[in-house]
Each structure stands twice: as C-alpha cells, then as structure tokens.
Design a protein around this motif. Structure first.
Motif, mmCIF file in Angstrom:
data_model
loop_
_atom_site.group_PDB
_atom_site.id
_atom_site.type_symbol
_atom_site.label_atom_id
_atom_site.label_comp_id
_atom_site.label_asym_id
_atom_site.label_seq_id
_atom_site.Cartn_x
_atom_site.Cartn_y
_atom_site.Cartn_z
ATOM 1 N N LEU A 1 0.851 -1.183 0.000
ATOM 2 C CA LEU A 1 0.000 0.000 0.000
ATOM 3 C C LEU A 1 0.890 1.237 0.000
ATOM 4 O O LEU A 1 1.660 1.452 0.943
ATOM 5 C CB LEU A 1 -0.896 -0.020 1.244
ATOM 6 C CG LEU A 1 -1.917 1.101 1.418
ATOM 7 C CD1 LEU A 1 -2.928 1.093 0.278
ATOM 8 C CD2 LEU A 1 -2.637 0.956 2.759
ATOM 9 N N ALA A 2 0.820 2.025 -1.051
ATOM 10 C CA ALA A 2 1.640 3.224 -1.161
ATOM 11 C C ALA A 2 1.081 4.313 -0.248
ATOM 12 O O ALA A 2 -0.124 4.572 -0.251
ATOM 13 C CB ALA A 2 1.661 3.713 -2.605
ATOM 14 N N VAL A 3 1.953 4.943 0.532
ATOM 15 C CA VAL A 3 1.524 6.011 1.438
ATOM 16 C C VAL A 3 2.153 7.318 0.967
ATOM 17 O O VAL A 3 3.375 7.419 0.850
ATOM 18 C CB VAL A 3 1.944 5.715 2.892
ATOM 19 C CG1 VAL A 3 1.403 6.796 3.817
ATOM 20 C CG2 VAL A 3 1.446 4.340 3.328
ATOM 21 N N VAL A 4 1.324 8.319 0.688
ATOM 22 C CA VAL A 4 1.855 9.592 0.209
ATOM 23 C C VAL A 4 2.652 10.269 1.316
ATOM 24 O O VAL A 4 2.454 10.011 2.505
ATOM 25 C CB VAL A 4 0.722 10.512 -0.297
ATOM 26 C CG1 VAL A 4 -0.018 9.868 -1.451
ATOM 27 C CG2 VAL A 4 -0.235 10.881 0.819
ATOM 28 N N ARG A 5 3.563 11.132 0.914
ATOM 29 C CA ARG A 5 4.487 11.737 1.874
ATOM 30 C C ARG A 5 3.802 12.696 2.835
ATOM 31 O O ARG A 5 3.995 12.633 4.045
ATOM 32 C CB ARG A 5 5.611 12.455 1.123
ATOM 33 C CG ARG A 5 6.623 13.133 2.052
ATOM 34 C CD ARG A 5 7.648 13.942 1.252
ATOM 35 N NE ARG A 5 8.644 14.541 2.119
ATOM 36 C CZ ARG A 5 8.467 15.680 2.794
ATOM 37 N NH1 ARG A 5 7.313 16.328 2.704
ATOM 38 N NH2 ARG A 5 9.434 16.162 3.563
ATOM 39 N N ASP A 6 3.042 13.649 2.288
ATOM 40 C CA ASP A 6 2.463 14.693 3.129
ATOM 41 C C ASP A 6 1.372 14.123 4.027
ATOM 42 O O ASP A 6 0.622 13.226 3.631
ATOM 43 C CB ASP A 6 1.897 15.821 2.269
ATOM 44 C CG ASP A 6 2.994 16.635 1.610
ATOM 45 O OD1 ASP A 6 4.172 16.455 1.982
ATOM 46 O OD2 ASP A 6 2.675 17.446 0.721
ATOM 47 N N GLN A 7 1.284 14.659 5.228
ATOM 48 C CA GLN A 7 0.257 14.228 6.170
ATOM 49 C C GLN A 7 -0.161 15.427 7.002
ATOM 50 O O GLN A 7 0.619 16.362 7.214
ATOM 51 C CB GLN A 7 0.788 13.112 7.081
ATOM 52 C CG GLN A 7 1.976 13.533 7.941
ATOM 53 C CD GLN A 7 2.732 12.361 8.546
ATOM 54 O OE1 GLN A 7 3.060 11.406 7.847
ATOM 55 N NE2 GLN A 7 2.996 12.439 9.847
ATOM 56 N N ALA A 8 -1.409 15.411 7.462
ATOM 57 C CA ALA A 8 -1.899 16.476 8.330
ATOM 58 C C ALA A 8 -1.698 16.046 9.776
ATOM 59 O O ALA A 8 -2.177 14.992 10.190
ATOM 60 C CB ALA A 8 -3.378 16.741 8.045
ATOM 61 N N SER A 9 -0.976 16.846 10.540
ATOM 62 C CA SER A 9 -0.620 16.503 11.913
ATOM 63 C C SER A 9 -1.176 17.559 12.867
ATOM 64 O O SER A 9 -0.903 18.754 12.702
ATOM 65 C CB SER A 9 0.906 16.426 12.068
ATOM 66 O OG SER A 9 1.456 15.487 11.156
ATOM 67 N N PHE A 10 -1.926 17.110 13.862
ATOM 68 C CA PHE A 10 -2.605 18.045 14.749
ATOM 69 C C PHE A 10 -2.190 17.849 16.198
ATOM 70 O O PHE A 10 -2.010 16.730 16.668
ATOM 71 C CB PHE A 10 -4.118 17.883 14.623
ATOM 72 C CG PHE A 10 -4.626 18.178 13.238
ATOM 73 C CD1 PHE A 10 -4.686 19.474 12.774
ATOM 74 C CD2 PHE A 10 -5.016 17.145 12.394
ATOM 75 C CE1 PHE A 10 -5.140 19.756 11.489
ATOM 76 C CE2 PHE A 10 -5.470 17.408 11.116
ATOM 77 C CZ PHE A 10 -5.543 18.721 10.651
ATOM 78 N N SER A 11 -2.059 18.958 16.908
ATOM 79 C CA SER A 11 -1.657 18.956 18.312
ATOM 80 C C SER A 11 -2.874 19.077 19.230
ATOM 81 O O SER A 11 -3.785 19.872 18.967
ATOM 82 C CB SER A 11 -0.704 20.125 18.586
ATOM 83 O OG SER A 11 -0.517 20.302 19.981
ATOM 84 N N LEU A 12 -2.852 18.319 20.299
ATOM 85 C CA LEU A 12 -3.925 18.429 21.288
ATOM 86 C C LEU A 12 -3.902 19.776 21.991
ATOM 87 O O LEU A 12 -4.895 20.180 22.604
ATOM 88 C CB LEU A 12 -3.800 17.303 22.323
ATOM 89 C CG LEU A 12 -3.994 15.870 21.807
ATOM 90 C CD1 LEU A 12 -3.823 14.880 22.953
ATOM 91 C CD2 LEU A 12 -5.359 15.700 21.156
ATOM 92 N N PHE A 13 -2.777 20.476 21.903
ATOM 93 C CA PHE A 13 -2.628 21.751 22.606
ATOM 94 C C PHE A 13 -2.986 22.961 21.743
ATOM 95 O O PHE A 13 -3.497 23.957 22.264
ATOM 96 C CB PHE A 13 -1.196 21.895 23.124
ATOM 97 C CG PHE A 13 -0.802 20.803 24.078
ATOM 98 C CD1 PHE A 13 -1.371 20.711 25.332
ATOM 99 C CD2 PHE A 13 0.132 19.850 23.702
ATOM 100 C CE1 PHE A 13 -1.021 19.698 26.213
ATOM 101 C CE2 PHE A 13 0.499 18.830 24.578
ATOM 102 C CZ PHE A 13 -0.075 18.751 25.833
#
Length: 200
Positions: free
Chosen positions: A142-154
């Motif tokens: 399964l190919a996974v694209v590089r960019d990802q959305a990362s969110f902080s609990l703070f």
C-alpha cells in the motif's frame, strides 16, 4: 450492496480508534468535509468498530485470503471496494491504537496496489503513530503519500472541540492531491496484476 462508481476515486476514511468519547470522530468528520464538493472523489467513513471484530481469531494468515469468519469476510469485502484510504490515527504510547492494529491484522490483499494518506494527532501531533503506521501499511503493498496532516492536542483542540489551525491543516490539501493522482495511476497497476493472475 451499492455498486461504487468507477469514474471516481473511491476513498475510505478509517477512524483510528475505538476508544469511547475520543476526539477521533471530530477529526474524521473534518477530513470528510475537506473532500465534500469534489467531483473526482467519493468518500465514505468505514469504521472497523461496525464489524464487531474480536481479537484476531483467524487461523490462517491474512495473506492467504482464506478467511473463515463472517466478520473477517465482511470487513475484507468492504475494504476491497475502495481505491484509496485516509487513516485518522491518534498516538497512544508512541504508536497507533491496539484496536486499529488488530483490525489491520485481519486483512491483507484488499490493500494491495492502492494508496493511503494519514491524518495524525496527539500531544506531539501523533507523528510517531504515523511513522509506525507507514511501516505497517508498506507490508500490504500500500503506497503512502508523503504529506500528512498533523494536529496537536494543545494548539488544534479547544475545550474538547477540534479547531485546527491553518498551519496544521494546510498539508491535507497536498496530501489529497497526491492521493488522487497516485490512486488513479494505481488502478492500472491493479488491472495489470489481475490480468497476469488470470493468465497464470
């Protein structure tokens, strides 16, 4: 069962936890909203919790595609409908949740030659969970694209409500662009693979 359109990229958004009262449903809903109005994709939330999966109970490894339990057959059949996946994962103890790992262990070939994107969150934005998930998904071809959305609990959550900052949310757009282009390209790879199997 409704037949999915073949002229669109069919994307499953997979929640990453079964934890009660988790933040996950809010972020899953946000991710789906980002795809709304697009004419080139169809998005559906596919929650492994709806399939009543126990702790892994299949005798034969998933790669053999010889499922014995009805819950496994139903879970696998649902995943097989899609061209692409967006995993929305929290970080628990520096990794993904045990429930998501368990759900992934039930299946295998349903992910082959498809593409995935990752949305991750946690105290440190969930980046370690995302990296662990990339290693797991690679085993499925399964190919996974590089960019990802990362969110902080703070910084991206206020009083228990998901409220992403523009900076945190911005990578989702480029992730989606690659998800669609890779997803369309991999359709032909699956077609070629199926033709080879039939000729063998």
């Amino acid at each position: 069962m409704n037949k999915l359109r073949t002229d669109m990229l069919n994307i499953a958004i997979i929640p990453g936890t079964s934890r009660p009262q988790a933040l996950n449903p809010q972020i899953v809903s946000w991710a789906k909203d980002q795809l709304a109005g697009r004419e080139d994709v169809r998005a559906e939330v596919v929650d492994f919790a709806d399939f009543d999966l126990p702790l892994l109970d299949e005798v034969i490894p998933a790669g053999a595609n010889m499922y014995q339990s009805d819950h496994t057959k139903a879970w696998g059949a649902k995943l097989a409908e899609f061209d692409a996946f967006i995993f929305v994962t929290p970080e628990y103890n520096h990794s993904i949740s045990g429930s998501l790992k368990n759900a992934l262990d039930f299946v295998a070939t349903e992910f082959n030659h498809k593409v995935a994107g990752i949305v991750n969150y946690g105290a440190d934005k969930g980046v370690r969970a995302a990296e662990h998930l990339r290693h797991i998904l690679a085993n499925y071809k399964l190919a996974v694209v590089r960019d990802q959305a990362s969110f902080s609990l703070f910084t991206d959550v206020a009083d228990g409500t998901f409220a992403p900052t523009d900076v945190s949310a911005a990578p989702f757009a480029s992730m989606l662009t690659d998800l669609v282009s890779w997803g369309e390209a991999l359709k032909s790879v699956r077609e070629d693979s199926a033709s080879e199997e039939q000729a063998a």
